[in-house]
Design an enzyme around this catalytic site. Structure first.
Site, short mmCIF file in Angstrom:
data_model
loop_
_atom_site.label_atom_id
_atom_site.label_comp_id
_atom_site.label_asym_id
_atom_site.label_seq_id
_atom_site.Cartn_x
_atom_site.Cartn_y
_atom_site.Cartn_z
CG LEU A 44 -1.88 1.16 1.40
CD1 LEU A 44 -3.25 0.67 1.86
CD2 LEU A 44 -1.34 2.18 2.40
CG LEU A 45 1.71 5.35 -2.70
CD1 LEU A 45 2.49 5.35 -4.03
CD2 LEU A 45 0.49 6.24 -2.85
CG ASN A 46 -0.51 5.98 3.55
OD1 ASN A 46 0.32 5.10 3.63
ND2 ASN A 46 -0.84 6.71 4.59
CG ASP A 47 -0.24 10.42 4.11
OD1 ASP A 47 -1.18 9.72 3.70
OD2 ASP A 47 -0.19 10.88 5.26
CE1 TYR A 106 1.88 5.09 10.96
CE2 TYR A 106 0.53 6.61 12.24
CZ TYR A 106 0.76 5.34 11.72
OH TYR A 106 -0.14 4.34 11.98
CD GLU A 222 -5.20 11.79 9.18
OE1 GLU A 222 -4.82 10.84 9.88
OE2 GLU A 222 -5.70 11.63 8.06
C1 FRU Z 1 -2.87 10.38 6.52
C2 FRU Z 1 -2.18 9.62 7.65
C3 FRU Z 1 -1.27 10.54 8.43
C4 FRU Z 1 -0.28 9.57 9.01
C5 FRU Z 1 -0.13 8.57 7.89
C6 FRU Z 1 0.15 7.16 8.33
O1 FRU Z 1 -3.29 9.56 5.48
O2 FRU Z 1 -3.14 9.02 8.49
O3 FRU Z 1 -1.94 11.33 9.39
O4 FRU Z 1 0.93 10.17 9.34
O5 FRU Z 1 -1.33 8.61 7.15
O6 FRU Z 1 0.43 6.35 7.26
#
Ligand code: FRU
Length: 493
Positions: A44-47, A106, A222
């Site tokens: 998974l990729l997020n921020d 994070y 966030e």
């Molecule tokens: C936003 C978030 C951030 C956190 C990160 C964890 O998508 O919830 O607040 O640092 O993703 O992966």
């Protein structure tokens, strides 16, 4: 496969080679991989994180759980580029490995300082009762891309009257001092942005909650970001649980912006007369990270994905992507977002299309490439439809109504469906002057639609079959179209 907590937080080193190979094999068989967008190698990729320009290269990291399409133990995955468009994968570069980030490295940001890159991020720690301890941590990256974490936390707990939801520091240099904006929740369970100050990057003082909005902004904020667009301060953030009376939105959580008059760090004030607005009017944009580049531009890149939602690629062991890098500008008090000019370096074959339609439906392009760019000018009367990824039955539809001044993106019959609980259409307003410009990037399973030169943006994941290769136009009135089509290639294949 059951993703228990124990499994999601299992150390990367404890996964067997067989398990890793099986995952990569599954991903290899996935439809919907992209050609030019940044997507996870696995999992998974997020921020987006640490977006910066350092040692003559652009650096971009993303939140990555590499072992599956779920939110688990998060690491930073690193990419570099010379043109913000062709990205080189440098690999996993910060992984949870100490008592202050044991349950995840994070989100955070980066700033070139001297001959190094300073990184500030949140260390996520859980105890045996799954109580959370957030630490704001530092690290230095050198020219060999080696990252050394600073041993001691820069900020070792949230201030009094704030909960453990305290994360995502954005570090900036402003008027001779360093500031960090950090997303937070107060003990009344309201979202806030906290401002910290430092003169040496090592000792940080809580400067106060940033005063920037008159309304309550939900239960948590966030990913706060402050950038300056030709000197105008712009705040970008993600308020979770925002009341829909404050701002109308359909996504689970919105990603919003606020244009300010001026930023006064001494008094922790971001002064604004405007209302908050959705940064993207499509389906999947979240956690945008923005920064001021040394060439003066304000640049932004977003996670195209949302928390707490399953996506069709999950079954193939991966999820989500990043947006193209966008340049932010402000004209007449309005925000514009456009892909950076360097994006044009992806163009290969060019086709020009032009014509007229009267009360009809016509394919204008057959056999589209997996990744392409379309710049289309429509002039006419009545209402109509631009059908992307069309096979006659399924399509990603853009419905325009010149009389009502409305543009609707409908992904309700664009292929495999998901997130339907949050609606399958998104509508935005357009000027009622009988014309519209749509600048569109399609990359297999993602669409970025820039409306009227970036005044609005609608971003969407969609999951078509490989028969959906046509572009069609439909009108119940009269329509003139004039359009440039380019296939896009990142040089890899
Ligand atoms: C936003 C978030 C951030 C956190 C990160 C964890 O998508 O919830 O607040 O640092 O993703 O992966």
């Amino acid at each position: 496969m059951e993703w228990s907590r124990a499994k999601r937080y299992k150390k990367f080193a404890d996964w067997s080679q067989q398990e890793k190979d099986d995952l990569l094999n599954k991903i290899q068989h996935s439809p919907w991989r992209m050609d030019v967008h940044i997507q996870p190698k696995s999992g998974l990729l997020n921020d987006p994180n640490g977006f910066s320009y350092y040692n003559k290269k652009w650096h971009l990291f993303y939140q990555n759980y590499p072992m599956g399409p779920v939110h688990g133990l998060k690491a930073w995955y690193h990419l570099t580029s010379e043109d913000l468009t062709h990205w080189h994968e440098e690999g996993l570069s910060m992984i949870p490995d100490n008592e202050f980030d044991s349950h995840g490295c994070y989100s955070g940001s980066a700033l070139p300082v001297g001959d190094k890159l300073f990184i500030m991020y949140t260390g996520n720690v859980r105890d045996e009762n799954w109580e959370r301890y957030p630490y704001q941590l530092g690290a230095w990256m050198n020219k060999d891309l080696r990252i050394e974490k600073i041993k001691r936390p820069l900020i070792s707990s949230q201030p009094k009257n704030y909960t453990d939801h305290f994360r995502d520091p954005q570090v900036i240099h402003y008027n001779g001092a360093y500031y960090a904006l950090i997303g937070a929740q107060n003990t009344q369970l309201e979202g806030e942005i906290l401002l910290y100050k430092s003169t040496d990057l090592s000792s940080w003082t809580f400067w106060g909650p940033l005063a920037f909005a008159k309304q309550s902004l939900g239960f948590m904020i966030e990913c706060p970001n402050l950038v300056f667009v030709d000197g105008v301060p712009l705040l970008i953030f993600c308020p979770q649980g925002l009341n829909k009376n404050v701002l109308d939105y359909q996504n689970i959580y919105p990603n919003v912006y606020l244009i300010g008059n001026h930023f006064d760090p001494d008094h922790a004030v971001f002064d604004s007369e405007q209302m908050i607005n959705n940064l993207d009017e499509g389906f999947d944009v979240y956690a945008t990270q923005a920064m001021n580049a040394p060439d003066g531009r304000a640049l932004a890149v977003s996670w195209i994905g949302l928390p707490e939602i399953d996506y069709p690629t999950d079954q193939y062991g991966w999820a989500h992507c990043l947006s193209l890098v966008r340049e932010l500008t402000i004209k007449d008090g309005n925000l514009y977002q456009n892909p950076v000019k360097e994006t044009a370096s992806l163009r290969t074959k060019h086709i020009h299309l032009q014509g007229q339609l009267h009360n009809q439906l016509t394919p204008i392009m057959h056999d589209c490439d997996r990744a392409y760019e379309l710049d289309i000018e429509l002039k006419g009367t009545g209402s109509g439809r631009l059908a992307l990824a069309d096979d006659g039955l399924n399509a990603l539809d853009l419905l325009f109504d010149f009389d009502a001044g409305k543009l609707t993106l409908n992904r309700g019959h664009s292929g495999v469906q998901f997130a339907e609980a949050y609606g399958t259409t998104r509508t935005t307003t357009i000027t009622r002057n009988g014309q519209i410009n749509l600048h569109i990037f399609i990359d297999n399973s993602v669409a970025e639609i820039y409306v009227n030169h970036g005044r609005k943006v609608l971003t969407a994941r969609f999951f078509p079959s490989d028969r959906q290769t046509q572009i069609s136009l439909e009108t119940n009135g009269h329509l003139d179209y004039n359009c440039d089509y380019w296939s896009l290639l990142n040089g890899k294949g």
